[in-house]
Design a protein around this motif. Structure first.
Motif, mmCIF file in Angstrom:
data_model
loop_
_atom_site.group_PDB
_atom_site.id
_atom_site.type_symbol
_atom_site.label_atom_id
_atom_site.label_comp_id
_atom_site.label_asym_id
_atom_site.label_seq_id
_atom_site.Cartn_x
_atom_site.Cartn_y
_atom_site.Cartn_z
ATOM 1 N N LYS B 383 0.823 -1.101 0.029
ATOM 2 C CA LYS B 383 0.067 0.006 0.161
ATOM 3 C C LYS B 383 0.957 1.424 0.078
ATOM 4 C CE LYS B 383 -3.216 2.537 2.717
ATOM 5 N NZ LYS B 383 -3.553 2.849 4.147
ATOM 6 N N ASP B 384 1.878 1.238 0.850
ATOM 7 C CA ASP B 384 2.828 2.350 0.914
ATOM 8 C C ASP B 384 3.455 2.802 -0.606
ATOM 9 O OD1 ASP B 384 2.209 2.627 3.472
ATOM 10 O OD2 ASP B 384 4.355 1.640 4.282
ATOM 11 N N ILE B 385 3.853 1.586 -1.137
ATOM 12 C CA ILE B 385 4.361 1.674 -2.708
ATOM 13 C C ILE B 385 3.301 2.407 -3.442
ATOM 14 C CG2 ILE B 385 5.434 0.475 -4.313
ATOM 15 C CD1 ILE B 385 6.724 -1.405 -2.377
ATOM 16 N N VAL B 386 2.169 1.890 -3.265
ATOM 17 C CA VAL B 386 1.153 2.319 -4.392
ATOM 18 C C VAL B 386 0.925 3.593 -3.999
ATOM 19 C CG1 VAL B 386 -1.279 2.200 -4.760
ATOM 20 C CG2 VAL B 386 0.069 0.015 -4.710
ATOM 21 N N SER B 387 0.934 4.020 -2.638
ATOM 22 C CA SER B 387 0.942 5.409 -2.366
ATOM 23 C C SER B 387 1.750 6.463 -2.830
ATOM 24 C CB SER B 387 0.799 5.595 -0.767
ATOM 25 O OG SER B 387 0.579 6.994 -0.379
ATOM 26 N N GLN B 388 2.805 5.843 -2.835
ATOM 27 C CA GLN B 388 3.925 6.824 -3.207
ATOM 28 C C GLN B 388 3.991 6.776 -4.696
ATOM 29 O OE1 GLN B 388 7.498 4.591 -1.818
ATOM 30 N NE2 GLN B 388 6.853 5.003 0.137
ATOM 31 N N LEU B 389 3.631 5.941 -5.517
ATOM 32 C CA LEU B 389 3.366 5.955 -6.894
ATOM 33 C C LEU B 389 2.161 6.920 -7.448
ATOM 34 C CD1 LEU B 389 3.719 2.141 -7.957
ATOM 35 C CD2 LEU B 389 5.446 4.138 -8.700
ATOM 36 N N LEU B 390 1.237 6.675 -6.460
ATOM 37 C CA LEU B 390 -0.016 7.899 -6.732
ATOM 38 C C LEU B 390 0.506 9.187 -6.667
ATOM 39 C CD1 LEU B 390 -2.955 6.053 -4.903
ATOM 40 C CD2 LEU B 390 -2.578 6.621 -7.450
ATOM 41 N N THR B 391 1.246 9.362 -5.515
ATOM 42 C CA THR B 391 1.932 10.698 -5.159
ATOM 43 C C THR B 391 2.534 11.136 -6.529
ATOM 44 O OG1 THR B 391 2.096 10.228 -2.954
ATOM 45 C CG2 THR B 391 3.403 12.133 -3.869
ATOM 46 N N LEU B 392 3.503 10.414 -6.924
ATOM 47 C CA LEU B 392 4.421 10.571 -8.127
ATOM 48 C C LEU B 392 3.363 11.121 -9.384
ATOM 49 C CD1 LEU B 392 7.352 8.504 -7.834
ATOM 50 C CD2 LEU B 392 7.228 10.706 -7.890
ATOM 51 N N SER B 393 2.280 10.288 -9.280
ATOM 52 C CA SER B 393 1.605 10.378 -10.560
ATOM 53 C C SER B 393 0.556 11.543 -10.475
ATOM 54 C CB SER B 393 0.745 9.129 -10.874
ATOM 55 O OG SER B 393 -0.143 9.270 -9.804
ATOM 56 N N ARG B 394 0.352 12.129 -9.269
ATOM 57 C CA ARG B 394 -0.707 13.148 -8.924
ATOM 58 C C ARG B 394 0.243 14.465 -9.665
ATOM 59 N NH1 ARG B 394 -1.356 13.539 -3.095
ATOM 60 N NH2 ARG B 394 -2.296 11.458 -3.490
ATOM 61 N N LYS B 395 -0.957 15.087 -10.322
ATOM 62 C CA LYS B 395 -0.773 16.290 -11.049
ATOM 63 C C LYS B 395 -0.128 17.465 -9.982
ATOM 64 C CE LYS B 395 -3.436 15.996 -15.144
ATOM 65 N NZ LYS B 395 -4.372 16.562 -15.867
ATOM 66 N N TYR B 396 0.612 18.209 -10.535
ATOM 67 C CA TYR B 396 1.090 19.457 -9.670
ATOM 68 C C TYR B 396 0.093 20.365 -9.256
ATOM 69 C CZ TYR B 396 4.046 23.465 -8.353
ATOM 70 O OH TYR B 396 4.428 24.443 -7.559
ATOM 71 N N ASP B 397 0.044 20.742 -8.072
ATOM 72 C CA ASP B 397 -0.727 21.599 -7.430
ATOM 73 C C ASP B 397 -0.025 22.139 -6.379
ATOM 74 O OD1 ASP B 397 -2.862 23.236 -6.605
ATOM 75 O OD2 ASP B 397 -3.914 21.555 -5.464
ATOM 76 N N LEU B 398 0.465 23.367 -6.409
ATOM 77 C CA LEU B 398 1.057 24.090 -5.245
ATOM 78 C C LEU B 398 0.353 24.526 -4.101
ATOM 79 C CD1 LEU B 398 4.293 24.556 -4.485
ATOM 80 C CD2 LEU B 398 3.606 27.103 -5.619
ATOM 81 N N LYS B 399 0.110 23.851 -3.172
ATOM 82 C CA LYS B 399 -0.881 23.893 -2.289
ATOM 83 C C LYS B 399 -0.213 24.041 -0.877
ATOM 84 C CE LYS B 399 -5.474 22.647 -0.493
ATOM 85 N NZ LYS B 399 -6.492 21.364 -0.627
ATOM 86 N N LEU B 400 0.214 25.406 -0.510
ATOM 87 C CA LEU B 400 1.069 25.544 0.482
ATOM 88 C C LEU B 400 0.297 25.220 1.915
ATOM 89 C CD1 LEU B 400 3.049 28.663 -0.478
ATOM 90 C CD2 LEU B 400 3.683 26.348 -0.815
ATOM 91 N N SER B 401 1.021 24.342 2.743
ATOM 92 C CA SER B 401 0.166 24.341 4.108
ATOM 93 C C SER B 401 1.344 23.845 4.870
ATOM 94 C CB SER B 401 -0.758 23.251 3.961
ATOM 95 O OG SER B 401 -0.138 22.235 3.511
ATOM 96 N N GLN B 402 0.957 23.873 6.261
ATOM 97 C CA GLN B 402 2.092 23.354 7.244
ATOM 98 C C GLN B 402 2.375 21.930 7.002
ATOM 99 O OE1 GLN B 402 3.484 25.220 9.847
ATOM 100 N NE2 GLN B 402 4.460 23.151 10.705
ATOM 101 N N VAL B 403 3.822 21.710 6.776
ATOM 102 C CA VAL B 403 4.023 20.306 6.517
ATOM 103 C C VAL B 403 5.344 20.217 7.341
ATOM 104 C CG1 VAL B 403 2.725 19.985 4.396
ATOM 105 C CG2 VAL B 403 5.119 20.834 4.494
#
Lengths: 247, 701
Positions: B383-403
């Motif tokens: 699941k973690d690997i998939v999650s990371q892949l999804l993150t990579l595939s997600r389109k760019y959206d510069l959404k600034l927040s506290q991280v």
């Protein structure tokens, strides 16, 4: 003292000599007043010239020089000292600058001369005094000193020449002309006797005296002149001379 | 002067003429009087001779009056006065006589009669030549004046002529100067026109929106690019305050950004920010507000420039996406290996369990749960690997927040450890609390990119024959930096990513952030990775330092502002309570699992729910339940009817409808269009229970 008296005498002589010897006595006359005086060919003639010549020259030995002038000029010359004497009526004015002889040179009366047809003729015949002429118009000539004074308050028409008075009266422009024998003489001489008449009654009497100017050096001669005139009067010489001219 | 000399001579001649005239006139008058007196003497002579005074008096009177004598006197030859007549002048002539203007001429002549001088005639005659002299004087004075006037006129004419000549010469010179000036002016005007044309060409045809603002922020001039962007007329803009213009007035956020930027510019500093608007269409603007100074250094104008970077942003996003895909491709081998291992573990465990069951072997409960745990653990790893892949595939959206940088770097490390060649040893040292205001996805992309580059530098970029492998060191430390050009003063996290790879020479080092520049083989890199890294870091108000030497490796230092603000503090979702509420919620989603999960959650929070599997069904339900449905949870991407069409239909039924849009693609332009059309909110899938309860709570409240 003697020297002083001598010097004074010499001085008087020095003064007197020229007057008596060098300078004749100049007597001036009216040059157009015949027969009393008139100028003819440069020579004065007439009654007055003859009387004065007899009295002063012939009887007193005074050298004379007779000169004729208009009457006013003649009087002015005496007044100014340019002449020594004249013979006329001694009025007050003349007496102011002349010394007058006591004896008259000539005496005469004044008569009324008028037109024969003068409307006042009858009235004039009744006038015996010069003052009775006041209502009337008179005519006379300039230079007549007697008339100038006596007729001062009268109605007088003054003519420049004595000869002018007759035609003036003859023309009826005046009523009366006072005339003496000399006037009557002129009136006849100029031919007015047929129109003018001279009334017989005298209205005034006059005398001509020798008047020597106060400037003249001959004033001292006057007593001797009076004596000579008196003698001539008494001798009847003056009348003879006058009669000779009025004939 | 010559004409004045003539005039003086002329006037002297006039005076001479006058004197001569007077002399001869006096002499003539004397002779005439002499003749008269002699004539009178001749006439008077007889009367004087007779001294007939009346006649003399008459003549004297007549002679005095007729000849205008003053006096005639007749004297005797001894100068004794005989007659005198006197006649005085009257009125004005008397005044002239008293004043000495009319003089007497006295003559005397002897009166001669019969060649004897009998007296003198004396005459005092008024010399009335004064009138003649006065008349002549006036004439001569007038003539003199005329001569002076003529002389003056002549002189003035001459002066005027000289002046005219001088002025003509001056005018000619001025004319020449004027013509030269006109020529120069024409040249300058031409240059000015060309300059103006050039300026207008640059100004109006610039790709940027340019506006000249006064210090009240009112628009003084605006270029055509800006006007044509919204099909506006210059008259509609000039004089308005910049934030009141149609470009920004719809967005309070934009207006506030402009006001803040203008305030900074008015104080003499350059303000720059990126504006994002979805009013008509999605648009990104790079806005710069900068001051214009006069010679005294005072701000006199403010220039607002806006550059449409929408296409740039899209291209960047696409490039980033491509970069991600590139990264995915790079990582695919390692991930496949991991997945095979995981699947191998799961399948092996399951096969073992089946085998034992098929053999009739009794599995102990302990052994069963141990196998299930192994499967679960292995599945979670997947699941973690998939999650990371999804993150990579997600389109760019510069959404600034506290991280927390720690979490981001941990994700990157996991990917790196799973995907990088095993010859690379990774060492990461950092604290667990690294607060930063950032877009976590973008930063993951940054760090992952840098790590991949480091890995490549230590493997595939090595020369043939060289052994692969090296060390990848990741460090994070805080550092305080003073203000320098392009950065603010403050505390920064310095994330250093240091490899022992091939390194770069100085020439390459200068170009590494240039797009499409790469030192890799054509198949290994696009040349966009570091360019994207640079942009993302810059957008986070950070910066990058690089140090590299050929053969010794490269060191990348990423500086990001530390977010110490309390507001930036990350709130643990578990700390946030579920938001309860009341009302009927219509859930429209084609995914049954999502529908049911959402319904279960909302009912747990106190809401009633109704479910629709597509837009058409949802519309029907809404129409039937009109007035009862308090809010709609609407999926964007659905069969039959799209979320956009469904929203439009709902809006038609009830303009006051409250809609919470949900989608896994926030960057989809359709989301912005629906939000711009009036949708009340957006929630991104997958959402947690807390997020959904909060979103619905905010919508209804």
């Amino acid at each position: 003292m003697l020297r002083k008296q001598l010097l004074l005498i010499l001085l008087l002589l020095w003064i007197a000599l020229p007057a008596t010897a060098a300078e004749p006595m100049k007597i001036v006359y009216f040059d157009s007043y015949p027969p009393r005086s008139w100028l003819e060919n440069g020579q004065m003639k007439g009654i007055l010239v003859d009387i004065i010549t007899e009295a002063l020259h012939n009887r007193l030995g005074i050298p004379l020089q007779h000169e004729g002038y208009p009457w006013a000029r003649a009087q002015a010359m005496v007044e100014s000292g340019h002449a020594d004497a004249f013979i006329t009526v001694p009025t007050a004015k003349r007496k102011a600058y002349t010394v007058v002889s006591q004896e008259p040179v000539i005496s005469f009366n004044l008569f009324i001369s008028t037109q024969k047809n003068n409307p006042h003729l009858e009235e004039l015949k009744q006038v015996t005094d010069i003052d009775g002429l006041k209502p009337y118009k008179l005519v006379d000539y300039h230079g007549n000193g007697f008339a100038a004074k006596r007729l001062k308050e009268f109605n007088v028409e003054w003519m420049p020449e004595v000869t002018s008075v007759y035609p003036f009266l003859n023309a009826g422009k005046a009523d009366v002309l006072l005339v003496s024998e000399r006037g009557i003489y002129d009136l006849n001489r100029f031919g007015y006797s047929n129109k003018l008449i001279v009334l017989p009654q005298p209205v005034y009497s006059l005398e001509f005296h020798l008047c020597i100017g106060k400037h003249s050096s001959f004033t001292d001669l006057l007593p001797q002149a009076d004596k000579a005139l008196r003698e001539m009067q008494s001798e009847g010489l003056i009348k003879q001379i006058s009669a000779r001219y009025y004939r | 002067m010559k004409n004045f000399r003539y005039t003086i001579i002329f006037n002297l001649l006039l005076v001479l003429f006058f004197c001569g005239f007077v002399y001869f006139q006096e002499a003539a008058a004397e002779r005439k009087l002499q003749r008269e007196i002699e004539f009178h003497a001749d006439i008077l002579a007889p009367s004087v001779w007779t001294l007939f005074t009346p006649l003399m008096e008459q003549y004297l009177t007549l002679a005095v009056k007729s000849n205008d004598y003053r006096q005639m006197q007749v004297t005797s030859q001894v100068d004794q006065n005989l007659l005198f007549y006197h006649h005085d002048l009257e009125n004005f002539e008397k005044w002239l006589f008293d004043a000495g203007i009319i003089r007497l001429r006295k003559l005397s002549t002897p009166i001669v009669y019969k060649e004897q001088n009998i007296g003198h005639l004396k005459i005092s005659a008024y010399n009335k030549n004064f009138y003649l002299y006065a008349y002549l004087s006036i004439v001569l004075i007038l003539t003199s004046l005329l001569s002076w006037f003529v002389a003056l006129l002549y002189r003035e004419r001459k002066t005027l002529k000289i002046r005219v000549e001088e002025k003509t010469a001056e005018l000619a010179e001025n004319n020449q100067q004027l013509q030269n000036e006109i020529k120069e002016r024409l040249i300058k005007e031409k240059a000015l026109r060309e300059s103006e044309q050039t300026f207008l060409a640059l100004f109006d045809h610039s790709f940027q929106f340019i506006a000249l603002l006064d210090l009240d922020c009112r628009v003084r001039k605006i270029n055509k690019t800006a006007l044509s962007f919204r099909d506006l007329q210059e008259k509609d803009i000039i004089g308005k305050q910049f934030w009141e213009t149609p470009w920004w007035s719809h967005s309070e956020k934009l207006v506030q950004q402009l006001k803040d930027a203008f305030k900074i510019a008015a104080e003499g500093q350059v303000a720059r920010f990126e504006a994002h608007s979805v009013q008509m269409r999605e648009i990104y603007l790079d806005i710069t507000i900068k001051p214009v100074f006069n010679e005294e250094g005072e701000v006199i104008f403010v220039i607002a420039e806006a550059r449409d970077i929408t296409e740039v942003r899209r291209a960047e996003n696409e490039l980033k996406q491509a970069q991600k895909m590139e990264s995915v491709g790079t990582l695919a081998g390692g991930i496949a290996h991991d997945f095979n291992n995981i699947l191998g573990g799961i399948l092996g465990t399951l096969a073992l369990l089946k085998l034992k069951r098929d053999k009739g072997q009794q599995l102990s409960e302990e052994k069963l749960f141990s196998s299930l745990d192994t499967i679960t653990e292995t599945a979670l790893r997947a699941k973690d690997i998939v999650s990371q892949l999804l993150t990579l595939s997600r389109k760019y959206d510069l959404k600034l927040s506290q991280v927390n940088l720690y979490d981001i770097l941990q994700n990157v490390l996991k990917i790196a450890e799973n995907s990088f060649d095993k010859s690379i040893s990774i060492d990461c040292q950092m604290s667990e609390q690294l607060p930063v205001k950032a877009d976590s996805n973008s930063l993951e992309q940054v760090f992952l990119n840098l790590c991949i580059n480091a890995a490549h530098a230590m493997t595939i970029m090595r020369s043939p024959g060289d052994a692969w492998g090296g060390e990848l060191n990741i460090r994070v430390k805080s550092i305080y930096l003073d203000k320098q050009l392009g950065r603010k003063a403050g505390e920064y996290w310095c994330i250093s990513i240091i490899d022992t790879g091939v390194g770069m020479d100085e020439a390459n080092l200068k170009q590494i952030f240039v797009p499409f520049f790469t030192t890799k083989n054509k198949d290994a890199g696009t040349g966009l990775g570091l360019s994207m890294v640079y942009n993302i870091v810059k957008q986070h108000e950070g910066f990058i330092d690089v140090d590299s030497q050929p053969g010794k490796g490269s060191s990348f230092y990423i500086y990001l502002p530390i977010c110490s603000d309390e507001k930036c503090r990350q709130v643990d979702e578990s700390e946030v309570p579920l938001v309860s509420g009341e009302g009927l919620i219509l859930i429209i989603d084609d995914e049954e699992l999502i529908r049911s999960n959402a319904a279960e959650l909302l009912e747990e929070c106190g809401y009633q729910t109704m479910l629709a599997e597509n837009g058409a069904q949802g519309i029907e339900i809404y129409r039937q339940q009109q007035g009862r449905v308090d809010a709609v949870l609407l999926d964007l991407v659905m069969p039959v009817m799209s979320g956009k069409e469904t929203y439009a239909a709902l809006k038609e039924i009830d303009p006051q409808v409250k809609v919470l849009l949900s989608s896994g693609f926030r960057q989809d332009t359709r989301v912005d269009e629906i939000l711009a059309a009036g949708a009340d909110g957006f929630i991104q899938k997958p959402y947690s229970f807390h997020q959904l309860s909060q979103a619905i709570g905010q919508l209804l409240n």
